[in-house]
Design a protein around this motif. Structure first.
Motif, PDB file in Angstrom:
ATOM      1  N   GLY A  57       0.843  -1.185   0.000  1.00  0.00           N
ATOM      2  CA  GLY A  57       0.000   0.000   0.000  1.00  0.00           C
ATOM      3  C   GLY A  57       0.873   1.225   0.000  1.00  0.00           C
ATOM      4  N   PRO A  58       0.328   2.360  -0.453  1.00  0.00           N
ATOM      5  CA  PRO A  58       1.117   3.588  -0.468  1.00  0.00           C
ATOM      6  C   PRO A  58       1.416   4.071   0.940  1.00  0.00           C
ATOM      7  N   SER A  59       2.333   5.003   1.046  1.00  0.00           N
ATOM      8  CA  SER A  59       2.697   5.596   2.319  1.00  0.00           C
ATOM      9  C   SER A  59       1.451   6.215   2.964  1.00  0.00           C
ATOM     10  N   GLY A  60       1.271   5.946   4.266  1.00  0.00           N
ATOM     11  CA  GLY A  60       0.129   6.519   4.985  1.00  0.00           C
ATOM     12  C   GLY A  60      -1.141   5.680   4.906  1.00  0.00           C
ATOM     13  N   SER A  61      -1.075   4.524   4.234  1.00  0.00           N
ATOM     14  CA  SER A  61      -2.294   3.721   4.055  1.00  0.00           C
ATOM     15  C   SER A  61      -2.647   2.881   5.287  1.00  0.00           C
ATOM     16  N   GLY A  62      -1.708   2.779   6.240  1.00  0.00           N
ATOM     17  CA  GLY A  62      -2.006   2.031   7.458  1.00  0.00           C
ATOM     18  C   GLY A  62      -1.210   0.740   7.619  1.00  0.00           C
ATOM     19  N   LYS A  63      -0.199   0.534   6.780  1.00  0.00           N
ATOM     20  CA  LYS A  63       0.577  -0.713   6.833  1.00  0.00           C
ATOM     21  C   LYS A  63       1.287  -0.902   8.173  1.00  0.00           C
ATOM     22  N   SER A  64       1.983   0.142   8.624  1.00  0.00           N
ATOM     23  CA  SER A  64       2.726  -0.008   9.881  1.00  0.00           C
ATOM     24  C   SER A  64       1.773  -0.136  11.066  1.00  0.00           C
ATOM     25  N   THR A  65       0.666   0.579  11.002  1.00  0.00           N
ATOM     26  CA  THR A  65      -0.348   0.434  12.053  1.00  0.00           C
ATOM     27  C   THR A  65      -0.818  -1.016  12.116  1.00  0.00           C
ATOM     28  N   LEU A  66      -1.077  -1.582  10.947  1.00  0.00           N
ATOM     29  CA  LEU A  66      -1.514  -2.974  10.886  1.00  0.00           C
ATOM     30  C   LEU A  66      -0.433  -3.895  11.438  1.00  0.00           C
ATOM     31  N   MET A  67       0.828  -3.626  11.069  1.00  0.00           N
ATOM     32  CA  MET A  67       1.916  -4.450  11.588  1.00  0.00           C
ATOM     33  C   MET A  67       1.995  -4.362  13.107  1.00  0.00           C
ATOM     34  N   HIS A  68       1.832  -3.156  13.649  1.00  0.00           N
ATOM     35  CA  HIS A  68       1.900  -3.008  15.107  1.00  0.00           C
ATOM     36  C   HIS A  68       0.797  -3.807  15.794  1.00  0.00           C
ATOM     37  N   VAL A  69      -0.376  -3.806  15.181  1.00  0.00           N
ATOM     38  CA  VAL A  69      -1.476  -4.584  15.753  1.00  0.00           C
ATOM     39  C   VAL A  69      -1.168  -6.083  15.647  1.00  0.00           C
ATOM     40  N   LEU A  70      -0.768  -6.524  14.443  1.00  0.00           N
ATOM     41  CA  LEU A  70      -0.497  -7.956  14.237  1.00  0.00           C
ATOM     42  C   LEU A  70       0.627  -8.437  15.149  1.00  0.00           C
TER      43      LEU A  70
END
Ligand code: ADP
Ligand code: MG
Length: 245
Positions: A57-70
């Motif tokens: 996903g592009p920058s700011g799409s929530g990838k790192s947030t998702l990783m932190h949750v996972l």
């Protein structure tokens, strides 16, 4: 869907039909003062044992947030997350730390190695927190560094290693605790193309050995090394497709 059948087979061989990741209606809202931002807006994601999934996903799409949750580094605002059948919302901070240590091997873009420690000491570190005894720590660190091709660099500090070698030390550190899942956030983001290839080859081998890998990237070439690509846009899953060889 050949790839999905293959995933099912891997899971069956592993003797488990409990998904490693089971995220339902996951929402995450960041609040800073008056301002609220919904970084995850209802994400459903299931990953079974042995899958190799890229999250794109592009920058700011929530990838790192998702990783932190996972990775149990952060918790959802609402929705549910089960990791290996365990209900993450019900765990205390201490239990979350324990789950992270036992189940997840992290690899980050910035390596996050301690500069004053040798390669094997860096790899050993999470096992100290995991209460693995000294002899076994040393043995597992050496085996893990051998698996990433760094048997001859055990005593070098990060500053004496190339970027690619440092990231391989980080992969060894992620592996040494024998985690259920490897979670990598832009692991090749700071690497040149040769080192990127080294790290991706390592992930291919880990996948073939039956590891579950979740790889976050914004690069299509990197994502296409996985067997499944989940695309994230504006905090939602926009597409979820098997990679065709
Ligand atoms: P990505 O990794 O895809 O670039 P992130 O998950 O880091 O995206 O961020 C998703 C959105 O959430 C971005 O708009 C970002 O600004 C916002 N965000 C991330 N972390 C925080 C935070 N701690 N506080 C407020 N907003 C945040
Ligand atoms: Mg990010």
């Amino acid at each position: 869907m050949r790839a999905e059948e293959k995933h099912a087979t891997v899971a069956a061989e592993a003797g488990s039909d409990t998904p490693v990741i089971d995220l339902r209606e996951g929402r995450k809202t960041y609040r800073s003062g008056e301002i609220e931002f919904e970084a995850l807006r209802g994400v459903d994601l299931t990953v079974t044992e042995g899958e190799y999934v890229a999250i794109m996903g592009p920058s700011g799409s929530g990838k790192s947030t998702l990783m932190h949750v996972l990775g149990c580094l952060d918790v959802l605002t609402s929705g549910s997350y089960r990791l290996g059948g365990e209900d993450v919302e019900k765990l205390s901070e201490v239990e979350l730390a324990e789950v992270r240590n036992r189940r997840i091997g992290f690899v980050f873009q910035q390596f996050h190695l301690l500069p004053s420690l040798s390669a094997w000491r860096n790899v050993e570190l999470p096992m100290i927190y995991g209460k693995v005894d000294r002899t076994e720590r040393r043995e597992r660190a050496e085996i893990a560094l051998g698996r990433v091709g760094l048997s001859d660099r055990l005593h070098n500090r990060p500053g004496e290693l190339s970027g690619g070698q440092q990231q391989r030390v980080a992969v060894a550190r992620a592996l040494a605790g024998d985690p259920t899942m490897i979670l990598a956030d832009e692991p090749t983001g700071n690497l040149d193309s040769a080192s990127t290839e080294d790290v991706l080859t390592l992930f291919d081998e880990l996948h073939e050995a039956g590891r579950t890998i979740v790889l976050i990237t914004h690069e299509h070439d990197v994502a296409s090394r996985a067997r499944r690509i989940v695309s994230v846009r504006d905090g939602r899953i926009h597409a979820d497709e098997a990679v065709t060889a």
